[in-house]
Design a protein around this motif. Structure first.
Motif, PDB file in Angstrom:
ATOM      1  N   PHE A   1       6.936 -12.593 -22.490  1.00 17.47           N
ATOM      2  CA  PHE A   1       6.418 -13.720 -23.273  1.00 17.47           C
ATOM      3  C   PHE A   1       6.610 -15.026 -22.501  1.00 17.47           C
ATOM      4  N   ARG A   2       7.777 -15.187 -21.859  1.00 21.05           N
ATOM      5  CA  ARG A   2       8.007 -16.400 -21.069  1.00 21.05           C
ATOM      6  C   ARG A   2       7.059 -16.452 -19.872  1.00 21.05           C
ATOM      7  N   ARG A   3       6.796 -15.298 -19.252  1.00 17.32           N
ATOM      8  CA  ARG A   3       5.845 -15.271 -18.132  1.00 17.32           C
ATOM      9  C   ARG A   3       4.445 -15.639 -18.608  1.00 17.32           C
ATOM     10  N   LEU A   4       4.088 -15.174 -19.816  1.00 14.54           N
ATOM     11  CA  LEU A   4       2.765 -15.502 -20.375  1.00 14.54           C
ATOM     12  C   LEU A   4       2.623 -16.997 -20.589  1.00 14.54           C
ATOM     13  N   LEU A   5       3.722 -17.645 -20.979  1.00  9.85           N
ATOM     14  CA  LEU A   5       3.713 -19.087 -21.186  1.00  9.85           C
ATOM     15  C   LEU A   5       3.913 -19.876 -19.895  1.00  9.85           C
TER      16      LEU A   5
ATOM     17  N   SER B   1       2.293  -0.690 -28.453  1.00  8.52           N
ATOM     18  CA  SER B   1       1.029  -1.385 -28.726  1.00  8.52           C
ATOM     19  C   SER B   1       0.174  -0.587 -29.702  1.00  8.52           C
ATOM     20  N   ASN B   2       0.244   0.742 -29.637  1.00  8.64           N
ATOM     21  CA  ASN B   2      -0.431   1.575 -30.637  1.00  8.64           C
ATOM     22  C   ASN B   2       0.127   1.312 -32.024  1.00  8.64           C
ATOM     23  N   LEU B   3       1.462   1.232 -32.116  1.00  8.93           N
ATOM     24  CA  LEU B   3       2.116   0.949 -33.395  1.00  8.93           C
ATOM     25  C   LEU B   3       1.709  -0.424 -33.919  1.00  8.93           C
ATOM     26  N   SER B   4       1.626  -1.413 -33.038  1.00 12.19           N
ATOM     27  CA  SER B   4       1.243  -2.763 -33.447  1.00 12.19           C
ATOM     28  C   SER B   4      -0.200  -2.798 -33.950  1.00 12.19           C
ATOM     29  N   PHE B   5      -1.103  -2.127 -33.245  1.00 10.49           N
ATOM     30  CA  PHE B   5      -2.499  -2.068 -33.686  1.00 10.49           C
ATOM     31  C   PHE B   5      -2.599  -1.365 -35.037  1.00 10.49           C
ATOM     32  N   LEU B   6      -1.839  -0.295 -35.197  1.00 12.27           N
ATOM     33  CA  LEU B   6      -1.816   0.444 -36.450  1.00 12.27           C
ATOM     34  C   LEU B   6      -1.353  -0.449 -37.596  1.00 12.27           C
ATOM     35  N   ASP B   7      -0.275  -1.228 -37.355  1.00 11.67           N
ATOM     36  CA  ASP B   7       0.250  -2.111 -38.403  1.00 11.67           C
ATOM     37  C   ASP B   7      -0.748  -3.208 -38.767  1.00 11.67           C
ATOM     38  N   LEU B   8      -1.469  -3.712 -37.779  1.00  9.06           N
ATOM     39  CA  LEU B   8      -2.497  -4.718 -38.060  1.00  9.06           C
ATOM     40  C   LEU B   8      -3.571  -4.160 -38.993  1.00  9.06           C
TER      41      LEU B   8
ATOM     42  N   ILE C   1       0.563  -6.622 -28.537  1.00  4.30           N
ATOM     43  CA  ILE C   1      -0.593  -5.960 -27.902  1.00  4.30           C
ATOM     44  C   ILE C   1      -1.032  -6.732 -26.659  1.00  4.30           C
ATOM     45  N   LEU C   2      -1.102  -8.064 -26.770  1.00  6.34           N
ATOM     46  CA  LEU C   2      -1.507  -8.884 -25.619  1.00  6.34           C
ATOM     47  C   LEU C   2      -0.530  -8.747 -24.458  1.00  6.34           C
ATOM     48  N   LEU C   3       0.769  -8.797 -24.764  1.00 10.55           N
ATOM     49  CA  LEU C   3       1.770  -8.668 -23.709  1.00 10.55           C
ATOM     50  C   LEU C   3       1.689  -7.301 -23.045  1.00 10.55           C
ATOM     51  N   SER C   4       1.498  -6.251 -23.860  1.00  9.68           N
ATOM     52  CA  SER C   4       1.430  -4.896 -23.306  1.00  9.68           C
ATOM     53  C   SER C   4       0.215  -4.703 -22.406  1.00  9.68           C
ATOM     54  N   VAL C   5      -0.865  -5.431 -22.704  1.00 11.89           N
ATOM     55  CA  VAL C   5      -2.091  -5.304 -21.907  1.00 11.89           C
ATOM     56  C   VAL C   5      -2.061  -6.212 -20.680  1.00 11.89           C
ATOM     57  N   LEU C   6      -1.580  -7.451 -20.855  1.00 15.01           N
ATOM     58  CA  LEU C   6      -1.694  -8.452 -19.801  1.00 15.01           C
ATOM     59  C   LEU C   6      -0.559  -8.415 -18.788  1.00 15.01           C
ATOM     60  N   ASP C   7       0.626  -7.972 -19.196  1.00 15.40           N
ATOM     61  CA  ASP C   7       1.772  -7.993 -18.285  1.00 15.40           C
ATOM     62  C   ASP C   7       1.911  -6.642 -17.584  1.00 15.40           C
ATOM     63  N   PRO C   8       1.722  -6.582 -16.266  1.00 16.12           N
ATOM     64  CA  PRO C   8       1.823  -5.300 -15.544  1.00 16.12           C
ATOM     65  C   PRO C   8       3.185  -4.629 -15.685  1.00 16.12           C
ATOM     66  N   ARG C   9       4.242  -5.423 -15.911  1.00 19.04           N
ATOM     67  CA  ARG C   9       5.575  -4.844 -16.013  1.00 19.04           C
ATOM     68  C   ARG C   9       5.774  -4.068 -17.319  1.00 19.04           C
TER      69      ARG C   9
ATOM     70  N   LEU D   1       0.233 -10.558 -38.341  1.00 19.50           N
ATOM     71  CA  LEU D   1      -0.912 -10.850 -37.476  1.00 19.50           C
ATOM     72  C   LEU D   1      -0.463 -11.430 -36.142  1.00 19.50           C
ATOM     73  N   VAL D   2       0.431 -12.427 -36.207  1.00 16.46           N
ATOM     74  CA  VAL D   2       0.864 -13.104 -34.975  1.00 16.46           C
ATOM     75  C   VAL D   2       1.727 -12.174 -34.122  1.00 16.46           C
ATOM     76  N   GLY D   3       2.737 -11.555 -34.744  1.00 16.26           N
ATOM     77  CA  GLY D   3       3.693 -10.736 -33.993  1.00 16.26           C
ATOM     78  C   GLY D   3       3.062  -9.526 -33.343  1.00 16.26           C
ATOM     79  N   ASN D   4       2.272  -8.784 -34.098  1.00 22.48           N
ATOM     80  CA  ASN D   4       1.675  -7.557 -33.544  1.00 22.48           C
ATOM     81  C   ASN D   4       0.572  -7.859 -32.537  1.00 22.48           C
ATOM     82  N   THR D   5      -0.188  -8.935 -32.772  1.00 24.14           N
ATOM     83  CA  THR D   5      -1.197  -9.331 -31.783  1.00 24.14           C
ATOM     84  C   THR D   5      -0.534  -9.734 -30.472  1.00 24.14           C
TER      85      THR D   5
END
Length: 309
Positions: A299-303, A62-69, A44-52, A37-41
């Motif tokens: 992840f560091r940029r998100l934090l 992110s598709n794979l992560s959503f699928l695994d969830l 997905i968040l990083l793939s959506v929120l980080d333009p890079r 739950l934590v890792g795949n979420t």
């Protein structure tokens, strides 16, 4: 549509003959599910929120992560209830839904991993044309194809499996409602279902895995032609995480769906099935984050711990 011989449902045996092992597995499964739950979420968040990370590789990830969830959530809550207490039943409708989701998402993952191998092949072997070949529209189309194939496979195989004449004891020798276990539960002729499963295994497992191996064969040849050691390491680094995920996923699925008919193989298949349903979805985000500098930087940029250049 439903098998009327089972108005109540099924009994998922799991490892009920080893209560001590079930308590250990409860802790392992719960821990793995939380990591999933934590890792795949997070991915997905990083793939959506980080333009890079707005690139084809992370779109597919992110598709794979959503699928695994979705995949783990379809079976783990029921599995935890069965592992913890004496009640190990699942209704017929619950079994139908679980089998449908399992087949659909499992098939989708097979195709999606093949698409991701194609993406890596183009990135390494045709880097100058990558942006032209793997454009956003093609990414959407490839992802849609993967999900549609999974849905079609499940629509075909789920009703055929649950229309089998099941034995009166209705004991499913597994943790979840899966095709091999339900076929073993049947007291009638299962020839059609076994042929159907074999054909599906060829098209859903063998063909995609063969395409992945061909892609990585071409990638290996291209990388070995790179003169600099640093260039080779970078090229292999872009593919190593995906290759590890492919190895873990396909080895466990093949052990479940292409196992020989003997008691030892069936017991071993339960462990592999558990790993396939719970282990790989929790390991995938760890593999991609631990071996991927871009994800760690995102992840560091998100934090707020990495300053934008």
């Amino acid at each position: 549509m439903l098998n009327q011989s089972f108005p109540v449902g099924f009994l998922l045996l799991g490892f009920s003959e080893h209560p001590g092992l079930e308590r250990i597995l409860f802790v392992v499964v719960l821990t793995s599910y939380l990591l999933t739950l934590v890792g795949n979420t997070l991915i997905i968040l990083l793939s959506v929120l980080d333009p890079r990370l707005h690139s084809p590789m992370y779109f597919f990830l992110s598709n794979l992560s959503f699928l695994d969830l979705c995949f783990t959530t379809s079976c783990v809550p029921q599995m935890l209830v069965n592992l913890w207490g004496p009640k190990k039943t699942i209704s017929f409708l619950g079994c139908f839904i679980q089998l449908f989701i399992f087949l659909s998402l499992g098939t989708t993952e097979c195709i999606l991993l093949t698409v991701m191998a194609f993406d890596r092949y183009v990135a390494v072997c045709q880097p100058l044309h990558y942006a032209t070949i793997i454009h956003p529209r093609l990414c959407l189309q490839l992802a849609a194809v993967a999900w549609i194939i999974g849905l079609v496979e499940s629509v075909i195989q789920t009703p055929a499996t649950l229309h089998l004449p099941f034995c009166p004891h209705h004991h499913v020798d597994d943790f979840v409602c899966e095709v091999p276990a339900l076929i073993r539960l049947s007291c009638g002729d299962t020839t059609y279902n076994e042929i159907q499963m074999a054909v599906a295994s060829v098209f859903i497992l063998v063909v995609p895995l063969s395409l992945i191996l061909v892609s990585y064969g071409a990638i290996t040849r291209a990388v070995l032609r790179i003169n600099s050691a640093r260039g080779r390491r970078k090229a292999f680094g872009t593919c190593s995480s995906h290759l590890i995920v492919v190895t873990l996923f396909y080895s466990s699925v093949i052990a479940v769906y292409l196992q020989p008919k003997n008691p030892y193989a069936q017991k071993r298949g339960k462990f592999f099935g558990l790993f396939y349903a719970v282990g790989t979805p929790s390991l995938n985000p760890l593999i991609y984050t631990l071996r991927n500098k871009e994800v760690k930087r995102a992840f560091r940029r998100l934090l707020g711990k990495e300053v934008e250049p």
